[in-house]
Design a protein around this motif. Structure first.
Motif, PDB file in Angstrom:
ATOM      1  N   THR A  27       0.833  -1.195   0.000  1.00 16.36           N
ATOM      2  CA  THR A  27       0.000   0.000   0.000  1.00 16.36           C
ATOM      3  C   THR A  27       0.872   1.249   0.000  1.00 16.36           C
ATOM      4  O   THR A  27       1.810   1.349   0.784  1.00 16.36           O
ATOM      5  N   PRO A  28       0.622   2.244  -0.853  1.00 17.82           N
ATOM      6  CA  PRO A  28       1.429   3.444  -0.889  1.00 17.82           C
ATOM      7  C   PRO A  28       1.480   4.126   0.472  1.00 17.82           C
ATOM      8  O   PRO A  28       0.507   4.106   1.230  1.00 17.82           O
ATOM      9  N   SER A  29       2.597   4.751   0.795  1.00 18.81           N
ATOM     10  CA  SER A  29       2.785   5.359   2.109  1.00 18.81           C
ATOM     11  C   SER A  29       2.001   6.641   2.283  1.00 18.81           C
ATOM     12  O   SER A  29       1.795   7.091   3.399  1.00 18.81           O
ATOM     13  N   GLY A  30       1.521   7.263   1.240  1.00 23.43           N
ATOM     14  CA  GLY A  30       0.764   8.498   1.356  1.00 23.43           C
ATOM     15  C   GLY A  30       0.563   9.131  -0.002  1.00 23.43           C
ATOM     16  O   GLY A  30       1.097   8.653  -1.000  1.00 23.43           O
ATOM     17  N   PRO A  31      -0.237  10.204  -0.068  1.00 28.33           N
ATOM     18  CA  PRO A  31      -0.477  10.850  -1.357  1.00 28.33           C
ATOM     19  C   PRO A  31       0.800  11.456  -1.907  1.00 28.33           C
ATOM     20  O   PRO A  31       1.676  11.889  -1.140  1.00 28.33           O
ATOM     21  N   PRO A  32       0.938  11.498  -3.232  1.00 26.85           N
ATOM     22  CA  PRO A  32       2.154  12.066  -3.828  1.00 26.85           C
ATOM     23  C   PRO A  32       2.272  13.547  -3.540  1.00 26.85           C
ATOM     24  O   PRO A  32       1.278  14.279  -3.525  1.00 26.85           O
ATOM     25  N   GLY A  33       3.489  14.013  -3.283  1.00 25.43           N
ATOM     26  CA  GLY A  33       3.712  15.424  -3.054  1.00 25.43           C
ATOM     27  C   GLY A  33       3.702  16.190  -4.364  1.00 25.43           C
ATOM     28  O   GLY A  33       3.575  15.608  -5.442  1.00 25.43           O
ATOM     29  N   PRO A  34       3.858  17.515  -4.280  1.00 25.34           N
ATOM     30  CA  PRO A  34       3.824  18.341  -5.495  1.00 25.34           C
ATOM     31  C   PRO A  34       4.818  17.905  -6.557  1.00 25.34           C
ATOM     32  O   PRO A  34       4.503  17.881  -7.745  1.00 25.34           O
ATOM     33  N   TYR A  88      -4.759  10.777  -4.014  1.00 20.77           N
ATOM     34  CA  TYR A  88      -5.197  11.743  -3.011  1.00 20.77           C
ATOM     35  C   TYR A  88      -6.533  11.324  -2.406  1.00 20.77           C
ATOM     36  O   TYR A  88      -7.408  10.829  -3.136  1.00 20.77           O
ATOM     37  N   PRO A  89      -6.726  11.529  -1.097  1.00 23.62           N
ATOM     38  CA  PRO A  89      -7.998  11.145  -0.472  1.00 23.62           C
ATOM     39  C   PRO A  89      -9.204  11.868  -1.065  1.00 23.62           C
ATOM     40  O   PRO A  89     -10.296  11.326  -1.126  1.00 23.62           O
ATOM     41  N   GLY A  90      -8.990  13.100  -1.514  1.00 15.42           N
ATOM     42  CA  GLY A  90     -10.090  13.872  -2.084  1.00 15.42           C
ATOM     43  C   GLY A  90      -9.567  15.057  -2.880  1.00 15.42           C
ATOM     44  O   GLY A  90      -8.355  15.269  -2.992  1.00 15.42           O
ATOM     45  N   TYR A  91     -10.475  15.845  -3.421  1.00 16.57           N
ATOM     46  CA  TYR A  91     -10.066  16.951  -4.266  1.00 16.57           C
ATOM     47  C   TYR A  91      -9.330  18.033  -3.479  1.00 16.57           C
ATOM     48  O   TYR A  91      -8.427  18.689  -4.009  1.00 16.57           O
ATOM     49  N   ALA A 132     -18.170  14.111  -9.702  1.00 13.80           N
ATOM     50  CA  ALA A 132     -17.781  12.744  -9.336  1.00 13.80           C
ATOM     51  C   ALA A 132     -16.528  12.314 -10.089  1.00 13.80           C
ATOM     52  O   ALA A 132     -15.648  11.647  -9.531  1.00 13.80           O
ATOM     53  N   THR A 133     -16.419  12.702 -11.366  1.00 15.00           N
ATOM     54  CA  THR A 133     -15.234  12.356 -12.154  1.00 15.00           C
ATOM     55  C   THR A 133     -13.997  13.030 -11.596  1.00 15.00           C
ATOM     56  O   THR A 133     -12.915  12.426 -11.532  1.00 15.00           O
ATOM     57  N   VAL A 134     -14.130  14.289 -11.175  1.00 17.24           N
ATOM     58  CA  VAL A 134     -13.003  15.007 -10.584  1.00 17.24           C
ATOM     59  C   VAL A 134     -12.537  14.315  -9.309  1.00 17.24           C
ATOM     60  O   VAL A 134     -11.334  14.126  -9.084  1.00 17.24           O
ATOM     61  N   VAL A 135     -13.477  13.902  -8.481  1.00 20.48           N
ATOM     62  CA  VAL A 135     -13.127  13.230  -7.230  1.00 20.48           C
ATOM     63  C   VAL A 135     -12.478  11.878  -7.514  1.00 20.48           C
ATOM     64  O   VAL A 135     -11.465  11.518  -6.898  1.00 20.48           O
ATOM     65  N   ARG A 136     -13.033  11.125  -8.472  1.00 19.41           N
ATOM     66  CA  ARG A 136     -12.444   9.822  -8.813  1.00 19.41           C
ATOM     67  C   ARG A 136     -11.034   9.987  -9.361  1.00 19.41           C
ATOM     68  O   ARG A 136     -10.137   9.195  -9.062  1.00 19.41           O
ATOM     69  N   THR A 137     -10.826  11.027 -10.167  1.00 20.44           N
ATOM     70  CA  THR A 137      -9.484  11.279 -10.701  1.00 20.44           C
ATOM     71  C   THR A 137      -8.512  11.607  -9.574  1.00 20.44           C
ATOM     72  O   THR A 137      -7.370  11.124  -9.564  1.00 20.44           O
ATOM     73  N   SER A 138      -8.954  12.411  -8.621  1.00 15.68           N
ATOM     74  CA  SER A 138      -8.105  12.761  -7.475  1.00 15.68           C
ATOM     75  C   SER A 138      -7.671  11.509  -6.733  1.00 15.68           C
ATOM     76  O   SER A 138      -6.497  11.344  -6.382  1.00 15.68           O
ATOM     77  N   ARG A 139      -8.636  10.617  -6.515  1.00 18.33           N
ATOM     78  CA  ARG A 139      -8.320   9.389  -5.767  1.00 18.33           C
ATOM     79  C   ARG A 139      -7.413   8.467  -6.569  1.00 18.33           C
ATOM     80  O   ARG A 139      -6.532   7.817  -6.006  1.00 18.33           O
ATOM     81  N   ALA A 161       4.435  13.570 -12.540  1.00 17.88           N
ATOM     82  CA  ALA A 161       4.862  12.215 -12.888  1.00 17.88           C
ATOM     83  C   ALA A 161       3.715  11.233 -12.719  1.00 17.88           C
ATOM     84  O   ALA A 161       3.531  10.316 -13.533  1.00 17.88           O
ATOM     85  N   LYS A 162       2.928  11.405 -11.675  1.00 20.16           N
ATOM     86  CA  LYS A 162       1.795  10.522 -11.423  1.00 20.16           C
ATOM     87  C   LYS A 162       0.767  10.633 -12.534  1.00 20.16           C
ATOM     88  O   LYS A 162       0.199   9.627 -12.972  1.00 20.16           O
TER      89      LYS A 162
END
Length: 309
Positions: A14-21, A81-84, A70-77, A26-27
């Motif tokens: 499991t990834p350690s956390g959301p990617p930083g700036p 990222y946990p959310g937008y 909903a698409t924006v939120v799904r893309t964020s995840r 790259a993500k």
């Protein structure tokens, strides 16, 4: 009654956390090919204009990209990222980096009529970008866990075909030179034959840019079922290979073109991961690795010197 297959051991991957700036762009490049068209529009928009998107609400970004909230939120995840809201914070950080001149200019794809000097410039840029993207997106906790497993392994089996097989051979010969038992199998039948001999304490590594290469996934699954520690080096973290990986090491997904196929664009990031693994294992086993490496250099030295007549 037939036995059901063992449940995947994925908690450690499991990834350690959301990617930083620094890792966001790259993500986006890595995940975009596996997204839906609407999600791609969101991902590409935030990557192209992080400053503008950082000022938008979820509704505003949905309107700008012609998608839904909903698409924006799904893309964020999907980007990790946990959310937008978390994505907006990363966008603001990325915008600040670009304003300070940290972001490189993007060059065009190689054309058939490009002069060779321009080909060199474009390839150099793409190679640098692939290395930077892989470094930014590499989960160091997963890397450290893989190094620890390799350093104490009874044997390391590596699976890869095509260009990924060449990268696997590079990893195998590096580990052999510091005294580890390591072999790369590019023949899928031989790979499965050796995978059934693995057991807990062994390590199996699958290298596949697409994450869907059957000839690589099958031996990794067999190694997984026999209790070996399994590792996937892949440009698609959501690919099927991840189902059988205890540790996942993601590489960048560089831009492909007619004159620069995936076999070229993927290899740079894979080689960076291989070198990181080698150095990490050499550090952990330094007392035995250093003499073994010196002995291999000494054994080959006469082959690199002019013959005396």
């Amino acid at each position: 009654m037939p036995q059901s297959p063992p449940a995947p051991r994925r908690s450690s991957a499991t990834p350690s956390g959301p990617p930083g700036p620094a890792a966001l762009a790259a993500k986006v490049r890595t995940m975009a090919p596996s997204m839906t068209r609407s999600m791609q529009r969101v991902a590409e928009t935030v990557a192209q204009d992080p400053a503008g998107c950082a000022r938008l609400t979820v509704t505003g970004l949905a309107e700008r990209t012609g998608t839904s909230e909903a698409t924006v939120v799904r893309t964020s995840r999907m980007l990790g990222y946990p959310g937008y809201r978390d994505l907006r914070l990363a966008l603001a950080g990325l915008a600040a980096q670009q304003e300070s001149g940290a972001a490189p200019a993007v060059t065009a794809d190689i054309a058939v009529d490009d002069p060779i000097a321009e080909v060199v410039t474009k390839l150099a840029h793409d190679e640098q970008q692939s290395l930077a993207d892989t470094a930014a997106g590499l989960d160091t906790s997963q890397l450290e866990a893989t190094v620890a497993a390799m350093a104490t392994a009874r044997r390391v089996d590596i699976y890869g075909v095509g260009a990924s097989g060449l990268v696997g051979q590079d990893l195998a010969q590096k580990l052999l030179r510091i005294g580890l038992v390591a072999h790369c199998h590019t023949d899928p039948h031989l790979a499965i034959t050796t995978a059934v001999q693995l057991r807990p304490g062994d390590v199996a590594v699958a290298i596949t840019h697409s994450g869907r290469t059957v000839d690589v996934i099958e031996p990794l699954r067999v190694a997984f079922d026999h209790g070996a520690t399994t590792v996937a080096i892949s440009g698609r973290p959501d690919g099927e290979v991840s189902q059988y990986a205890d540790h996942l090491l993601a590489t960048s997904t560089a831009r492909e073109s007619e004159l620069r196929p995936a076999a070229m664009s993927s290899r740079t990031g894979q080689l960076l991961v291989v070198d990181c693994l080698f150095i990490g294992v050499a550090q952990r086993t330094y007392e035995s690795a250093a003499p073994a490496l010196s002995a291999s250099y000494e054994a080959l030295a006469h082959r690199h010197s002019p013959r005396q007549r």
